[in-house]
Scaffold this motif. Structure first.
Motif, PDB file in Angstrom:
ATOM      1  N   ASP A  79       0.746  -1.255  -0.014  1.00  0.00           N
ATOM      2  CA  ASP A  79       0.073   0.265   0.034  1.00  0.00           C
ATOM      3  C   ASP A  79       0.948   1.261  -0.531  1.00  0.00           C
ATOM      4  OD1 ASP A  79      -2.354  -0.852   0.058  1.00  0.00           O
ATOM      5  OD2 ASP A  79      -2.463  -1.509   2.375  1.00  0.00           O
ATOM      6  N   TRP A  80       2.636   1.254   0.032  1.00  0.00           N
ATOM      7  CA  TRP A  80       2.928   2.300  -0.297  1.00  0.00           C
ATOM      8  C   TRP A  80       2.695   3.363  -0.833  1.00  0.00           C
ATOM      9  CZ3 TRP A  80       6.638   4.055  -3.736  1.00  0.00           C
ATOM     10  CH2 TRP A  80       6.548   3.234  -5.093  1.00  0.00           C
ATOM     11  N   GLU A  81       2.733   4.455  -1.146  1.00  0.00           N
ATOM     12  CA  GLU A  81       2.322   5.803  -1.571  1.00  0.00           C
ATOM     13  C   GLU A  81       3.364   6.058  -2.421  1.00  0.00           C
ATOM     14  OE1 GLU A  81      -2.013   6.615   0.376  1.00  0.00           O
ATOM     15  OE2 GLU A  81      -0.177   8.061   1.249  1.00  0.00           O
ATOM     16  N   ALA A  82       4.177   6.246  -1.815  1.00  0.00           N
ATOM     17  CA  ALA A  82       5.769   7.570  -1.828  1.00  0.00           C
ATOM     18  C   ALA A  82       6.453   6.860  -1.069  1.00  0.00           C
ATOM     19  CB  ALA A  82       5.503   8.668  -2.052  1.00  0.00           C
ATOM     20  N   ALA A  83       8.145   6.918  -1.720  1.00  0.00           N
ATOM     21  CA  ALA A  83       9.233   6.757  -1.099  1.00  0.00           C
ATOM     22  C   ALA A  83      10.065   7.800  -1.517  1.00  0.00           C
ATOM     23  CB  ALA A  83       9.576   5.313  -1.476  1.00  0.00           C
ATOM     24  N   TYR A  84      11.536   7.854  -0.338  1.00  0.00           N
ATOM     25  CA  TYR A  84      12.012   8.912  -0.353  1.00  0.00           C
ATOM     26  C   TYR A  84      13.048   8.670  -0.014  1.00  0.00           C
ATOM     27  CZ  TYR A  84       7.544  11.607   0.274  1.00  0.00           C
ATOM     28  OH  TYR A  84       6.107  12.088   0.065  1.00  0.00           O
ATOM     29  N   TYR A  85      14.675   9.468  -1.006  1.00  0.00           N
ATOM     30  CA  TYR A  85      15.362   8.724  -0.041  1.00  0.00           C
ATOM     31  C   TYR A  85      16.939  10.457  -0.847  1.00  0.00           C
ATOM     32  CZ  TYR A  85      20.877   6.731  -0.831  1.00  0.00           C
ATOM     33  OH  TYR A  85      21.617   6.464  -1.083  1.00  0.00           O
ATOM     34  N   ARG A  86      17.306  10.201   0.458  1.00  0.00           N
ATOM     35  CA  ARG A  86      17.339  11.169   1.177  1.00  0.00           C
ATOM     36  C   ARG A  86      19.133  11.091   0.810  1.00  0.00           C
ATOM     37  NH1 ARG A  86      20.402  15.496   4.189  1.00  0.00           N
ATOM     38  NH2 ARG A  86      19.637  17.306   4.193  1.00  0.00           N
ATOM     39  N   PHE A  87      20.262  11.509   0.795  1.00  0.00           N
ATOM     40  CA  PHE A  87      21.791  11.457  -0.001  1.00  0.00           C
ATOM     41  C   PHE A  87      22.796  12.816   0.161  1.00  0.00           C
ATOM     42  CE2 PHE A  87      25.573  10.886  -1.517  1.00  0.00           C
ATOM     43  CZ  PHE A  87      26.266   9.632  -1.069  1.00  0.00           C
ATOM     44  N   GLN A 111      32.394  13.757   4.579  1.00  0.00           N
ATOM     45  CA  GLN A 111      31.081  11.964   5.042  1.00  0.00           C
ATOM     46  C   GLN A 111      30.289  12.241   4.442  1.00  0.00           C
ATOM     47  OE1 GLN A 111      30.154  13.519   8.909  1.00  0.00           O
ATOM     48  NE2 GLN A 111      27.811  14.369   7.815  1.00  0.00           N
ATOM     49  N   ILE A 112      29.422  10.756   3.903  1.00  0.00           N
ATOM     50  CA  ILE A 112      28.199  10.822   3.312  1.00  0.00           C
ATOM     51  C   ILE A 112      26.914  10.420   4.821  1.00  0.00           C
ATOM     52  CG2 ILE A 112      29.505   9.944   1.035  1.00  0.00           C
ATOM     53  CD1 ILE A 112      28.336   7.392   1.675  1.00  0.00           C
ATOM     54  N   ASP A 113      25.641  10.719   4.611  1.00  0.00           N
ATOM     55  CA  ASP A 113      24.344   9.804   5.510  1.00  0.00           C
ATOM     56  C   ASP A 113      23.258   9.966   4.403  1.00  0.00           C
ATOM     57  OD1 ASP A 113      23.303   9.947   7.295  1.00  0.00           O
ATOM     58  OD2 ASP A 113      21.995  11.734   6.477  1.00  0.00           O
ATOM     59  N   SER A 114      22.854   8.626   3.960  1.00  0.00           N
ATOM     60  CA  SER A 114      21.436   8.394   3.568  1.00  0.00           C
ATOM     61  C   SER A 114      20.437   7.965   4.322  1.00  0.00           C
ATOM     62  CB  SER A 114      21.766   6.966   2.268  1.00  0.00           C
ATOM     63  OG  SER A 114      22.143   6.088   2.783  1.00  0.00           O
ATOM     64  N   THR A 115      19.407   8.449   3.809  1.00  0.00           N
ATOM     65  CA  THR A 115      18.152   7.686   4.549  1.00  0.00           C
ATOM     66  C   THR A 115      17.242   8.212   3.838  1.00  0.00           C
ATOM     67  OG1 THR A 115      19.130   9.840   6.156  1.00  0.00           O
ATOM     68  CG2 THR A 115      16.679   9.025   6.562  1.00  0.00           C
ATOM     69  N   ALA A 116      16.457   6.475   3.947  1.00  0.00           N
ATOM     70  CA  ALA A 116      15.113   6.235   3.249  1.00  0.00           C
ATOM     71  C   ALA A 116      13.963   5.979   3.822  1.00  0.00           C
ATOM     72  CB  ALA A 116      15.316   5.506   2.383  1.00  0.00           C
ATOM     73  N   LEU A 117      12.868   6.093   3.246  1.00  0.00           N
ATOM     74  CA  LEU A 117      11.157   5.971   4.223  1.00  0.00           C
ATOM     75  C   LEU A 117      10.373   5.941   2.758  1.00  0.00           C
ATOM     76  CD1 LEU A 117       9.355   8.359   6.741  1.00  0.00           C
ATOM     77  CD2 LEU A 117      10.879   8.575   4.793  1.00  0.00           C
ATOM     78  N   TYR A 118       9.068   4.935   3.218  1.00  0.00           N
ATOM     79  CA  TYR A 118       8.838   5.007   2.315  1.00  0.00           C
ATOM     80  C   TYR A 118       7.255   5.809   3.109  1.00  0.00           C
ATOM     81  CZ  TYR A 118       7.099   0.458   4.911  1.00  0.00           C
ATOM     82  OH  TYR A 118       6.577  -0.282   5.536  1.00  0.00           O
ATOM     83  N   SER A 119       5.842   5.971   2.490  1.00  0.00           N
ATOM     84  CA  SER A 119       4.808   6.294   3.472  1.00  0.00           C
ATOM     85  C   SER A 119       3.420   5.473   2.917  1.00  0.00           C
ATOM     86  CB  SER A 119       4.767   7.636   3.247  1.00  0.00           C
ATOM     87  OG  SER A 119       4.158   8.393   1.359  1.00  0.00           O
ATOM     88  N   VAL A 120       2.473   5.937   3.798  1.00  0.00           N
ATOM     89  CA  VAL A 120       1.116   5.126   3.682  1.00  0.00           C
ATOM     90  C   VAL A 120       0.208   6.001   4.403  1.00  0.00           C
ATOM     91  CG1 VAL A 120      -0.614   2.626   3.918  1.00  0.00           C
ATOM     92  CG2 VAL A 120       2.149   2.499   4.355  1.00  0.00           C
ATOM     93  N   ARG A 121      -0.502   7.040   3.397  1.00  0.00           N
ATOM     94  CA  ARG A 121      -1.348   7.408   4.001  1.00  0.00           C
ATOM     95  C   ARG A 121      -0.786   8.825   5.304  1.00  0.00           C
ATOM     96  NH1 ARG A 121      -3.833   2.700   3.382  1.00  0.00           N
ATOM     97  NH2 ARG A 121      -2.700   1.848   6.081  1.00  0.00           N
ATOM     98  N   GLY A 122      -0.391   9.507   4.400  1.00  0.00           N
ATOM     99  CA  GLY A 122       0.600  10.006   5.562  1.00  0.00           C
ATOM    100  C   GLY A 122       1.484   9.876   6.363  1.00  0.00           C
ATOM    101  N   GLU A 123       1.843   8.612   6.489  1.00  0.00           N
ATOM    102  CA  GLU A 123       2.646   8.164   7.568  1.00  0.00           C
ATOM    103  C   GLU A 123       3.762   7.588   6.885  1.00  0.00           C
ATOM    104  OE1 GLU A 123       3.111   5.771  11.716  1.00  0.00           O
ATOM    105  OE2 GLU A 123       0.764   5.806  10.508  1.00  0.00           O
ATOM    106  N   GLY A 124       4.919   8.068   7.652  1.00  0.00           N
ATOM    107  CA  GLY A 124       6.325   7.620   7.377  1.00  0.00           C
ATOM    108  C   GLY A 124       6.538   6.309   7.732  1.00  0.00           C
ATOM    109  N   PHE A 125       7.379   5.197   7.365  1.00  0.00           N
ATOM    110  CA  PHE A 125       8.404   4.621   8.027  1.00  0.00           C
ATOM    111  C   PHE A 125       9.755   3.957   7.744  1.00  0.00           C
ATOM    112  CE2 PHE A 125       3.947   3.221   7.555  1.00  0.00           C
ATOM    113  CZ  PHE A 125       3.402   3.128   8.452  1.00  0.00           C
ATOM    114  N   PHE A 126      10.510   4.099   8.324  1.00  0.00           N
ATOM    115  CA  PHE A 126      11.705   4.231   7.999  1.00  0.00           C
ATOM    116  C   PHE A 126      11.784   2.724   7.317  1.00  0.00           C
ATOM    117  CE2 PHE A 126      13.026   7.358  10.691  1.00  0.00           C
ATOM    118  CZ  PHE A 126      12.702   8.574  10.378  1.00  0.00           C
ATOM    119  N   PHE A 127      13.171   2.805   6.138  1.00  0.00           N
ATOM    120  CA  PHE A 127      13.503   1.681   5.674  1.00  0.00           C
ATOM    121  C   PHE A 127      14.558   0.070   6.970  1.00  0.00           C
ATOM    122  CE2 PHE A 127      12.175   2.887   1.619  1.00  0.00           C
ATOM    123  CZ  PHE A 127      11.411   1.948   1.071  1.00  0.00           C
TER     124      PHE A 127
END
Length: 123
Positions: free
Chosen positions: A26-34, A40-56
């Motif tokens: 049911d995911w709607e969108a996913a975000y990956y920030r690098f 240094q490097i930093d990466s974070t990602a999550l997907y959203s379902v009905r406006g709520e974000g869930f980290f990978f």
């Protein structure tokens, strides 16, 4: 953006769509920030379902962050910058967009601090 950089962006988008689909149908969108600078490097990602974000979770998505960071580093080399960040946004209809920022390394944070949803603001 040159042809090689475009191919890397497409590969990043495919991987983000794939892992999002594996985590929740049911995911709607996913975000990956690098973000990157000389030290240094930093990466974070999550997907959203009905406006709520869930980290990978790096433990549940074995190899995801390693693959994404390797591709991200190759993209950074193609754009020939030594500091900046990008935000990749994919949607469940397989559309995607990528945004770059070269000066404000605090932009588009993926965070749940202070009651945030995790979904980057100001996109």
């Amino acid at each position: 953006m040159n042809q090689k950089a475009s191919a890397v962006v497409i590969e990043l988008a495919k991987k983000l769509i794939d892992v999002s689909s594996q985590r929740n149908n049911d995911w709607e969108a996913a975000y990956y920030r690098f973000s990157f600078d000389k030290l240094q490097i930093d990466s974070t990602a999550l997907y959203s379902v009905r406006g709520e974000g869930f980290f990978f979770d790096g433990f549940k998505c074995v190899g995801f962050y390693e693959d994404m960071e390797a591709l991200s580093i190759s993209l950074v080399k193609e754009v020939d910058k030594n500091k900046g960040l990008f935000l990749l946004v994919v949607r469940s209809d397989f559309t995607y967009e990528i945004k770059f920022e070269w000066t404000d390394l605090g932009k588009w944070k993926i965070s749940k601090e202070d009651g945030q949803s995790g979904i980057p603001s100001d996109i």
